[in-house]
Motif scaffolding. Structure first.
Motif, short mmCIF file in Angstrom:
data_model
loop_
_atom_site.label_atom_id
_atom_site.label_comp_id
_atom_site.label_asym_id
_atom_site.label_seq_id
_atom_site.Cartn_x
_atom_site.Cartn_y
_atom_site.Cartn_z
N THR A 74 0.82 -1.21 0.00
CA THR A 74 0.00 0.00 0.00
C THR A 74 0.86 1.26 0.00
OG1 THR A 74 -1.76 -1.16 1.21
CG2 THR A 74 -1.79 1.25 1.25
N THR A 90 -9.34 5.43 -0.04
CA THR A 90 -9.48 4.54 1.12
C THR A 90 -10.85 3.87 1.13
OG1 THR A 90 -8.00 5.96 2.41
CG2 THR A 90 -9.37 4.40 3.63
N THR A 133 -3.04 5.10 3.95
CA THR A 133 -3.42 5.70 2.68
C THR A 133 -3.37 7.23 2.72
OG1 THR A 133 -4.87 3.81 2.26
CG2 THR A 133 -5.20 5.76 0.90
#
Length: 469
Positions: free
Chosen positions: A358, A398, A444
């Protein structure tokens, strides 16, 4: 001198030049390869420890299934996730340099020469990360074996041998996966005419390719079959149902990656409506940015979906199994205290891989938007405006990733719940799932906003002109 001879010499220089131009993307690929080689070395070393042990040590009674079974069951999912992260990082890295590679073709470089440039990049990155990755895996194997021995799950006399075989296997696997993924990904640059490849740019074609669509549907079907297998296991085979469900969630995550532009479009469109209403200017711009760049949105949400999907599946399955064990009084390897620790260690490793994927993807993706941010500044946007736009983009990214990951976790844990309690509604640990969502947001939002603010610094004129890289 013909084009072939002209290109043969500069291949290493061209490859190195791309790495220098996009350090964030290649740093992400190197990190993914590091984790993959560490994972293969770790579990390969555990297998080697059991196979090379004296007969008396190898046959010593232990609590639990034994080192070989743990290494196979535990390592199967962990290694597959690590390799998935590598393929995702490699595909993203190639998309970031799509335009540069397409430009090479317009100046008479052949598809073979372009493939050589990309293969040189992958080979160099693999070799650069081989020693630290394998060393970390060997150290992790010793620490993990010691933890198993403290819990009586491994024989006291067992030790990790000094053989280099697990490390060589890890290197071979990384090279094989990297080169195979390269051969597939580079087709989008080498197959069409140079002018067509150049117009596609880094965001890729507007429509998903037939090959990718077919592969996505096939993988999605395979994931559904795995979940059907999990759902139809007898109630007494809870462990096998859990393994099939967890593997099914990974396969579904791969399907989400393949079908990403399609899978992310619908939730992005739905979630974008309230954002446009709440933030008329920045919300509209952020929504348009994400929906107008399908490949970029897909690259951003896939690692978030992987993180939420795998973590949610593991947490919900464990809670469901514990509820069944309390109701029936039957203990399994999902509910025994020693193996709960093992599951927690597996969850931690999977979360580590997904979190790295991520952060790597979001940082590299946002860092490559310097020219876009500079253009916005030249037409009057301030850094405050950019901060608002990036914040809304981060929230939308997200939310889409969490929704896709939740869908994967719901399908996998529902199949497991049907097998063990006759209901597709599992036991959902609210607090644990909330922490997963918060963790995804914590990775994120700072990744996008922080990198975006860094990438928007400096002279806007220089960034637009390409002077600032």
């Amino acid at each position: 001198m013909n084009a072939m001879n002209a290109m043969n010499g500069p291949v290493p220089a061209l490859s190195l030049g791309q790495i220098r131009r996009r350090p964030a993307a290649f740093a992400g690929l190197a990190t993914a390869l590091f984790l993959a080689m560490a994972a293969v070395t770790l579990f390969g070393s555990l297998v080697a420890a059991q196979l090379t042990a004296p007969e008396g040590v190898a046959r010593a009674p232990v609590a639990g299934p034994g080192v070989l079974v743990i290494a196979a069951a535990f390592g199967e999912i962990a290694v597959l996730v690590a390799l998935f992260v590598v393929v995702n990082a490699l595909g993203f890295t190639l998309r970031q340099q799509h335009r540069d590679l397409a430009l090479l073709r317009t100046v008479a470089a052949t598809p073979r020469q372009v493939r050589r440039v990309v293969r040189a990049q992958v080979l160099g990155t693999v070799l650069l990360t081989a020693v630290p990755g394998c060393a970390a895996g060997a150290l992790a194997a010793r620490a993990f074996l010691a933890a198993l021995q403290r819990r009586g799950m491994a024989a006291p006399g067992l030790h990790v041998p000094g053989t280099p075989v697990p490390m060589l296997i890890a290197l071979g696997v990384a090279l094989l996966v990297g080169l195979a993924a390269t051969a597939v990904a580079v087709r989008r640059i080498t197959r069409p005419a140079p002018a067509v490849a150049l117009t596609e740019g880094t965001d890729g074609p507007r429509r998903i390719g037939v090959l990718r669509l077919s592969a996505g549907v096939a993988v999605l079907t395979g994931g559904a079959l795995l979940l059907r297998l999990a759902a139809t296991r007898p109630a007494g085979e809870l462990d096998k149902a859990g393994q099939a469900s967890l593997l099914g969630s990974l396969v579904l995550s791969v399907a989400v990656a393949l079908l990403g532009p399609l899978a992310a479009r619908a939730p992005a469109a739905v979630l974008g409506l309230p954002l446009r209403a709440l933030f008329p200017r920045t919300g509209w711009l952020a929504d348009a940015n994400l929906r107008g760049h399908a490949a970029r949105l897909s690259s951003a949400v896939v690692p978030v979906a992987l993180l939420v999907g795998l973590s949610g599946t593991m947490l919900i399955m464990t809670s469901t199994a514990e509820r069944v064990a309390r109701a029936t009084g039957a203990a399994t390897s999902v509910t025994k205290a020693s193996d709960i620790w093992l599951r927690q260690a597996e969850l931690g490793l999977l979360v580590c891989f997904a979190a790295v994927s991520t952060v790597n993807t979001l940082v590299a993706l946002t860092a490559d938007r310097r020219r876009e941010f500079a253009l916005l500044r030249l037409v009057g946007a301030t850094r405050r405006h950019l901060l608002r736009m990036l914040s809304v983009e981060a929230l939308l990214t997200t939310a889409v990733g969490v929704l896709l990951g939740a869908a994967v976790a719901a399908a996998a844990s529902g199949a497991f719940s049907w097998a063990v309690r006759g209901s597709v509604v599992p036991v959902v640990p609210g607090a644990g799932c909330a922490w997963v969502v918060l963790g995804a947001a914590a990775l994120t939002v700072p990744g996008i906003v922080g990198t975006g603010l860094w990438a928007s610094g400096g002279s806007a004129v220089e960034s637009v002109g390409g002077a600032r890289r």
